[in-house]
Design a protein around this motif. Structure first.
Motif, PDB file in Angstrom:
ATOM      1  N   UNK A   1       0.625  -1.319  -0.291  1.00  8.89           N
ATOM      2  CA  UNK A   1      -0.087   0.260  -0.276  1.00  8.89           C
ATOM      3  C   UNK A   1       0.655   1.174  -0.153  1.00  8.89           C
ATOM      4  N   UNK A   2       0.356   2.305  -0.276  1.00 10.79           N
ATOM      5  CA  UNK A   2       0.594   3.996   0.206  1.00 10.79           C
ATOM      6  C   UNK A   2       0.250   4.402   0.645  1.00 10.79           C
ATOM      7  N   UNK A   3       1.223   5.468   1.540  1.00 19.32           N
ATOM      8  CA  UNK A   3       1.163   6.068   2.769  1.00 19.32           C
ATOM      9  C   UNK A   3       1.364   7.637   2.977  1.00 19.32           C
ATOM     10  N   UNK A   4       0.103   8.134   3.069  1.00 20.17           N
ATOM     11  CA  UNK A   4       0.660   9.654   2.939  1.00 20.17           C
ATOM     12  C   UNK A   4       1.006  10.514   4.297  1.00 20.17           C
ATOM     13  N   UNK A   5       1.936  11.145   4.748  1.00 17.85           N
ATOM     14  CA  UNK A   5       1.341  12.267   5.450  1.00 17.85           C
ATOM     15  C   UNK A   5       1.601  13.975   5.735  1.00 17.85           C
ATOM     16  N   UNK A   6       1.032  14.423   6.403  1.00 13.79           N
ATOM     17  CA  UNK A   6       0.981  16.069   6.752  1.00 13.79           C
ATOM     18  C   UNK A   6       2.854  16.613   5.770  1.00 13.79           C
ATOM     19  N   UNK A   7       3.663  15.812   6.386  1.00 12.85           N
ATOM     20  CA  UNK A   7       5.124  16.364   5.462  1.00 12.85           C
ATOM     21  C   UNK A   7       5.015  16.325   4.172  1.00 12.85           C
ATOM     22  N   UNK A   8       4.048  15.168   3.320  1.00 20.90           N
ATOM     23  CA  UNK A   8       4.464  15.230   2.105  1.00 20.90           C
ATOM     24  C   UNK A   8       3.286  16.325   0.626  1.00 20.90           C
TER      25      UNK A   8
ATOM     26  N   UNK B   1       2.555  19.174  -0.817  1.00 23.36           N
ATOM     27  CA  UNK B   1       3.213  19.808  -1.483  1.00 23.36           C
ATOM     28  C   UNK B   1       3.720  19.114  -2.223  1.00 23.36           C
ATOM     29  N   UNK B   2       4.162  17.575  -2.351  1.00 23.10           N
ATOM     30  CA  UNK B   2       5.206  16.588  -2.821  1.00 23.10           C
ATOM     31  C   UNK B   2       4.007  15.372  -3.430  1.00 23.10           C
TER      32      UNK B   2
ATOM     33  N   UNK C   1      -7.155  17.159  -1.050  1.00 21.45           N
ATOM     34  CA  UNK C   1      -7.591  18.001  -2.405  1.00 21.45           C
ATOM     35  C   UNK C   1      -6.240  17.691  -3.351  1.00 21.45           C
ATOM     36  N   UNK C   2      -5.192  17.855  -2.711  1.00 22.89           N
ATOM     37  CA  UNK C   2      -3.710  18.072  -3.252  1.00 22.89           C
ATOM     38  C   UNK C   2      -4.041  15.899  -3.218  1.00 22.89           C
ATOM     39  N   UNK C   3      -4.051  14.895  -3.052  1.00 21.12           N
ATOM     40  CA  UNK C   3      -4.656  13.824  -3.061  1.00 21.12           C
ATOM     41  C   UNK C   3      -5.738  13.222  -4.630  1.00 21.12           C
ATOM     42  N   UNK C   4      -6.406  14.001  -4.406  1.00 23.21           N
ATOM     43  CA  UNK C   4      -7.819  13.430  -5.393  1.00 23.21           C
ATOM     44  C   UNK C   4      -7.083  14.770  -6.658  1.00 23.21           C
ATOM     45  N   UNK C   5      -6.196  15.461  -6.973  1.00 23.66           N
ATOM     46  CA  UNK C   5      -6.378  15.987  -8.024  1.00 23.66           C
ATOM     47  C   UNK C   5      -4.991  15.306  -8.747  1.00 23.66           C
TER      48      UNK C   5
END
Length: 537
Positions: free
Chosen positions: A114-121, A123-124, A218-222
């Motif tokens: 799977x894939x993990x997204x954190x607040x530090x990500x 903008x990236x 929003x950044x993830x969905x976009x």
């Protein structure tokens, strides 16, 4: 020219590995001679060996670990096993065992999946999501781990849910595993026990909230729209306010749905259609009482209201047939603490307790979505049995340890007259020498087919009409034999056929409403069937 994998590169690649099933010719072709025992066996013999090993395990959590280790070694054998033995293995790979697996996720962690997204990500996300090796992603399940089943905030441990859901997409509907992406939005956890656990693998800070949280999603969905434009996003196990906020924000913008709100609703509606074939009630005459008023309960009420309105009832009358009770009692207009999703179902009535509401409202159907064990008390169920000849009782909370009541209790407290379904599987019940086979109200009946139908025609949106179509298709597959056994859902072993029928209903609805991007095939069912992944080798 791309190099063809050989030797251990083949055996250590779960997508290529067939283990002891490689033939003599394949062993020569891929440089496997000497790397395997001499005996070459069929996939079915391999399945027999796997089942023997599973049966040796003492606990379901050990079976869960063993099965996902198999997925990491031999992907096709894993899925062939699940397809052939879904009745036995569904409770291991998903509810109820997945609840324990999530609670212990960091302690049983073996390999990343799977894939993990954190607040530090922030903008990236585009850059890091590009690290995902598969580029034709069609199905994404994302959670933030805040409301896992009935277990609460499990933070990054909640990754077990997207992983499990996507396994069911492949097993139940044939979505190719390469097209599936589990995502954990790891924005921290308010569970102090997890943050104090040295083995916990998530972000050890309090949960991100507010604008920063919304901007990250929003950044993830976009980004998904840019990198994986054909992907469907399924929101899973978000806390009720976030669940509704995300669904309302994105449902008319991108291909997405919330399974807790919409998938659960479609499954329950199908169960109601089946139950009234036993009770003889007209759907338009039903009175339905919900214990619990979170996203699951109000999602069910919303879809049932749409179905009632389709019978000619106006919206106000439909709402008055759907009463909700939360931990403070009946949802009534005089209360000042109601959130928007509850306010729609506030009744012009005095405040009442749960049992008082049963006696006053006289519901035909009682649905539990509380996440709290034993909330369907003996007094409440006996009150239902006094009011209705065949009271319909849905105790839907997962896992089993959080169920509102057991099948045994429902049958005993109604003198064997209840029509019962639970969220987790229930054993057959012998009550006064009559054998009942209670149905499992499992979302796995619905969401795989909805996903398959949507991606097969490249639908631009998921609509409520699609879930109504899915409910009708599911109910049509319940036979008189099923009903005679007390089961209001079709056999789970037929899940692939069920998903195919639902997919056809969903895709057909998309074509009828001009939200499908691909031309309609001459034979829709055959075209969808040909898309379904077959793990046989």
């Amino acid at each position: 020219m791309e190099k063809i994998p050989t030797g251990f590169d083949v055996l250590h690649n779960p997508k290529l590995n067939k283990g002891s099933a490689f033939t003599e010719a394949e062993r020569n072709q891929y440089g496997l001679k000497g790397l395997l025992p001499a005996g070459s066996v069929s996939q079915q013999i391999q399945i027999q060996r796997v089942l023997e090993n599973i049966h040796r395990k003492a606990y379901d959590i050990e079976r869960y670990i063993f099965l996902f280790a198999l997925q990491g070694r031999n992907e096709r054998l894993f899925y062939r096993l699940l397809i052939d033995h879904i009745d036995e293995l569904m409770p291991i790979i998903y509810t109820p065992t997945v609840g324990q697996a999530c609670q212990q996720f960091a302690h049983i962690f073996r390999e990343p999946r799977g894939f993990y997204i954190t607040p530090d990500d922030r903008g990236h996300i585009h850059d890091i999501l590009s690290n995902w090796p598969e580029k034709d992603v069609r199905m994404i399940v994302i959670t933030d781990g805040q409301r896992i089943l009935g277990l609460g905030d499990l933070g990054a441990n909640g990754m077990g849910i997207p992983i499990g859901k996507l396994v069911l997409y492949t097993t139940g509907a044939g979505i190719h595993p390469d097209q599936c992406l589990p995502v954990m939005l790891d924005v921290g956890t308010s569970n102090q026990t997890l943050r104090d656990d040295p083995l916990y693998l998530g972000v050890k800070q309090d949960r991100l909230t507010g604008a920063a949280y919304n901007e990250l999603i929003e950044e993830f969905v976009t980004t998904v729209q840019n990198l994986f434009p054909k992907a469907l996003i399924q929101f899973e196990d978000f806390l009720t306010p976030n669940a509704y906020s995300l669904l309302n924000t994105y449902r008319k913008r991108v291909l997405c749905f919330n399974d807790d709100i919409q998938g659960t609703a479609a499954m329950v509606l199908a169960g109601i259609y089946s139950a009234i074939r036993i009770t003889g009630e007209r759907f338009s005459d039903l009175r339905i009482l919900f214990l619990g008023a979170g996203s699951a309960a109000t999602g069910m009420a919303d879809l049932i209201k749409s179905a009632l309105c389709n019978t000619g009832i106006n919206t106000d009358d439909a709402s008055q047939r759907l009463w909700l009770v939360d931990h403070k009692g009946l949802i009534v207009k005089s209360r000042t603490d109601l959130s928007d999703h509850k306010r729609h179902y506030a009744q012009e009535h005095g405040e009442m307790s749960f049992t008082e509401t049963i006696r006053s409202f006289k519901p035909h159907i009682l649905i539990g979505a509380t996440g709290v064990k034993d909330t369907f008390t003996e007094e409440a169920i006996r009150a239902m049995s006094e009011i209705q000849k065949h009271p319909v009782i849905f105790a839907l909370s997962n896992p089993s340890s959080h169920s509102e009541c057991t099948a045994q209790q429902a049958y005993e407290w109604t003198d064997g007259r209840a029509i019962f379904a639970s969220g987790s599987p229930s054993e057959a019940v012998n009550y006064k020498n009559q054998i009942f086979h209670p149905g499992q109200g499992n979302n796995a009946y619905v969401f795989p087919g909805v996903g398959l139908g949507a991606i097969s025609c490249e639908a631009s949106l998921i609509t409520d009409e699609m879930f109504l179509a899915a409910s009708a298709a599911l109910a049509e597959m319940v036979t008189r034999e099923d009903l005679n056994k007390g089961t209001i859902f079709p056999p789970l072993k037929n899940i692939r056929g069920i998903s195919l029928k639902i997919a056809c209903a969903v895709a057909n609805n998309a074509y009828e409403n001009n939200i499908a991007k691909t031309p309609r095939p001459e034979n829709l069912e055959q075209a969808i069937r040909e898309l379904m992944y077959d793990p046989t080798y």
